[in-house]
Write a protein that holds these residues in place. Sequence first.
Motif, mmCIF file in Angstrom:
data_model
loop_
_atom_site.group_PDB
_atom_site.id
_atom_site.type_symbol
_atom_site.label_atom_id
_atom_site.label_comp_id
_atom_site.label_asym_id
_atom_site.label_seq_id
_atom_site.Cartn_x
_atom_site.Cartn_y
_atom_site.Cartn_z
ATOM 1 N N UNK A 1 0.837 -1.188 0.000
ATOM 2 C CA UNK A 1 0.000 0.000 0.000
ATOM 3 C C UNK A 1 0.878 1.246 0.000
ATOM 4 N N UNK A 2 0.577 2.197 -0.856
ATOM 5 C CA UNK A 2 1.391 3.391 -0.957
ATOM 6 C C UNK A 2 1.209 4.268 0.276
ATOM 7 N N UNK A 3 2.327 4.848 0.718
ATOM 8 C CA UNK A 3 2.295 5.714 1.877
ATOM 9 C C UNK A 3 2.205 7.165 1.438
ATOM 10 N N UNK A 4 1.566 8.006 2.258
ATOM 11 C CA UNK A 4 1.474 9.435 1.951
ATOM 12 C C UNK A 4 2.634 10.215 2.543
ATOM 13 N N UNK A 5 3.526 9.530 3.272
ATOM 14 C CA UNK A 5 4.682 10.206 3.857
ATOM 15 C C UNK A 5 5.585 10.770 2.771
ATOM 16 N N UNK A 6 6.204 11.909 3.079
ATOM 17 C CA UNK A 6 7.210 12.494 2.198
ATOM 18 C C UNK A 6 8.558 11.897 2.567
ATOM 19 N N UNK A 7 9.182 11.227 1.588
ATOM 20 C CA UNK A 7 10.470 10.561 1.793
ATOM 21 C C UNK A 7 11.513 11.273 0.952
ATOM 22 N N UNK A 8 12.640 11.607 1.581
ATOM 23 C CA UNK A 8 13.713 12.296 0.888
ATOM 24 C C UNK A 8 14.979 11.441 0.898
ATOM 25 N N UNK A 9 15.478 11.127 -0.276
ATOM 26 C CA UNK A 9 16.792 10.510 -0.427
ATOM 27 C C UNK A 9 17.753 11.618 -0.844
ATOM 28 N N UNK A 10 18.806 11.830 -0.064
ATOM 29 C CA UNK A 10 19.684 12.952 -0.383
ATOM 30 C C UNK A 10 21.157 12.562 -0.252
ATOM 31 N N UNK A 41 19.419 23.599 -0.933
ATOM 32 C CA UNK A 41 18.371 23.610 0.072
ATOM 33 C C UNK A 41 17.482 22.385 -0.096
ATOM 34 N N UNK A 42 17.385 21.583 0.964
ATOM 35 C CA UNK A 42 16.596 20.358 0.904
ATOM 36 C C UNK A 42 15.147 20.649 1.279
ATOM 37 N N UNK A 43 14.207 19.987 0.643
ATOM 38 C CA UNK A 43 12.798 20.190 0.996
ATOM 39 C C UNK A 43 12.455 19.483 2.302
ATOM 40 N N UNK A 44 11.333 19.843 2.880
ATOM 41 C CA UNK A 44 10.872 19.178 4.097
ATOM 42 C C UNK A 44 10.424 17.758 3.770
ATOM 43 N N UNK A 45 10.558 16.863 4.722
ATOM 44 C CA UNK A 45 10.166 15.468 4.516
ATOM 45 C C UNK A 45 9.877 14.820 5.853
ATOM 46 N N UNK A 46 9.009 13.815 5.826
ATOM 47 C CA UNK A 46 8.710 13.047 7.033
ATOM 48 C C UNK A 46 9.833 12.077 7.373
ATOM 49 N N UNK A 47 10.541 11.621 6.342
ATOM 50 C CA UNK A 47 11.658 10.706 6.553
ATOM 51 C C UNK A 47 12.775 11.081 5.602
ATOM 52 N N UNK A 48 13.965 11.294 6.175
ATOM 53 C CA UNK A 48 15.131 11.650 5.384
ATOM 54 C C UNK A 48 16.135 10.503 5.444
ATOM 55 N N UNK A 49 16.621 10.102 4.283
ATOM 56 C CA UNK A 49 17.604 9.029 4.196
ATOM 57 C C UNK A 49 18.869 9.580 3.550
ATOM 58 N N UNK A 50 19.948 9.615 4.323
ATOM 59 C CA UNK A 50 21.232 10.067 3.807
ATOM 60 C C UNK A 50 21.867 8.921 3.025
ATOM 61 N N UNK A 51 21.960 9.078 1.721
ATOM 62 C CA UNK A 51 22.527 8.033 0.867
ATOM 63 C C UNK A 51 23.847 8.493 0.261
ATOM 64 N N UNK A 52 24.544 9.357 0.984
ATOM 65 C CA UNK A 52 25.846 9.838 0.518
ATOM 66 C C UNK A 52 26.772 8.656 0.258
ATOM 67 N N UNK A 53 27.479 8.719 -0.866
ATOM 68 C CA UNK A 53 28.398 7.647 -1.206
ATOM 69 C C UNK A 53 27.775 6.490 -1.952
ATOM 70 N N UNK A 54 26.498 6.585 -2.278
ATOM 71 C CA UNK A 54 25.812 5.526 -3.017
ATOM 72 C C UNK A 54 25.211 6.083 -4.312
ATOM 73 N N UNK A 55 25.032 5.193 -5.266
ATOM 74 C CA UNK A 55 24.270 5.533 -6.453
ATOM 75 C C UNK A 55 22.779 5.450 -6.135
ATOM 76 N N UNK A 56 22.007 6.337 -6.731
ATOM 77 C CA UNK A 56 20.546 6.271 -6.659
ATOM 78 C C UNK A 56 20.037 6.154 -8.090
ATOM 79 N N UNK A 57 19.344 5.074 -8.400
ATOM 80 C CA UNK A 57 18.965 4.767 -9.780
ATOM 81 C C UNK A 57 17.520 4.292 -9.827
#
Length: 404
Positions: A1-10, A41-57
């Motif tokens: 089920x899709x969540x309405x939370x705002x998720x940020x990968x940065x 400037x990062x947008x607001x989010x309910x969950x922030x995931x720091x993915x520094x050092x990784x590829x995001x594809x």
Amino acid sequence: MRTSRRILLYGGRLVLPDRLLEPGWVLIQGGIIQEVSAAEKLPSADERLDVSGYYVAPGMLDLHIHGSAGVDVLTATAEDLHRWARFLLRHGVTRFLPTTVPADPTQYAHVRATLAEYVPEQERDPRAASILGVHFEGPIVSPRRPGALNPRDFRTFRSLRDVEDLLTWDIPARPFVRMMTLAPEVEGGLALIEELRRRGFRLAIGHSEASFEICEAAAERGVTHVTHFPNALAPLHHRQLGVVGWALLEERVTLDLIADGHHLDRRMVALVKKVMGTDRLALISDAIAAAGLGDGQYEIWGEMIRVVNGRTENAAGALAGSVITLRDAVRHLLQWGVPLPEAMRMATLVPARVLGVAEAFGALEPGKRADVLVLDEQLRPHLVLRDGEIVRLSEEPPSPVGTP
């Protein structure tokens, strides 16, 4: 089920269709990519995931895969499909088309029933790749170019009765793509193309000795893709160009390739890429049930198939599919000098275009479904998001990008 939370990968290196964006961020809400940017400037989010050092594809799409992890689509139960789908997600594939080989009506009926049982419920488990449809490899193909397919179940087309068991696959899911690989020169081939196109099928030429002229006639009727090029096609001849010559000359055509190091010499991949670029090249695994199980002997499609050093072979000595994943294919391209954005495009956006689902899948772009991979240097998934649902595949992070 899709969540309405705002998720940020940065903080990661974003793999876009035409370049790497570093560092960048992806904002997701409601299972949809909302924004992709490199703004400080990062947008607001309910969950922030720091993915520094990784590829995001983007998640990978496999449009031609017979099985993996001991599962073959012809004999699978709904539970088997689930196990197979979980295996694929762990290897970065978020969407796929189970692919049949030519079979008798009873086997096709079994596959149809199993998909009808499984597919409407599949979205409940975000840890499993989603089935996008079904791909029929045959049975209207040439007995002169069977490859590892069994000519016993090949057919010609004289009337709808010859294919009626393949037409009633209206699985209650959206999208549900129906694709068929066929040989247009087989009796009734061009008429079948017209009928299948009217019914919304995506069509490809494969296992074929069609002439250049017949290929042109097929294209006029809507066929613009070639399956596992140039395997199981008549070789290019300087006076008889056939499917191979037509595909290389016709700018509307897309091709898919098996980059397992056995079906194609890496220099052949380089040649096709030089002629066509990568915007019209898709990767497929063409994997069989032995994928993920290692070397050995396996009973598949009613015969024994040997796997030795990653090469498949049936009793006649023919290659019989592969035992790679789509991630393996991408890694091979990188080893052969293809830049990462191009290699990933061949496993994501181009397959989505071939299947007619590029509006929803295949790239990190606003408005597309949030199928996202967080990958280490070896392209091993650390995190996967399928429709925006986070799946953590490892408690201990793999080696980040740039780590020796």
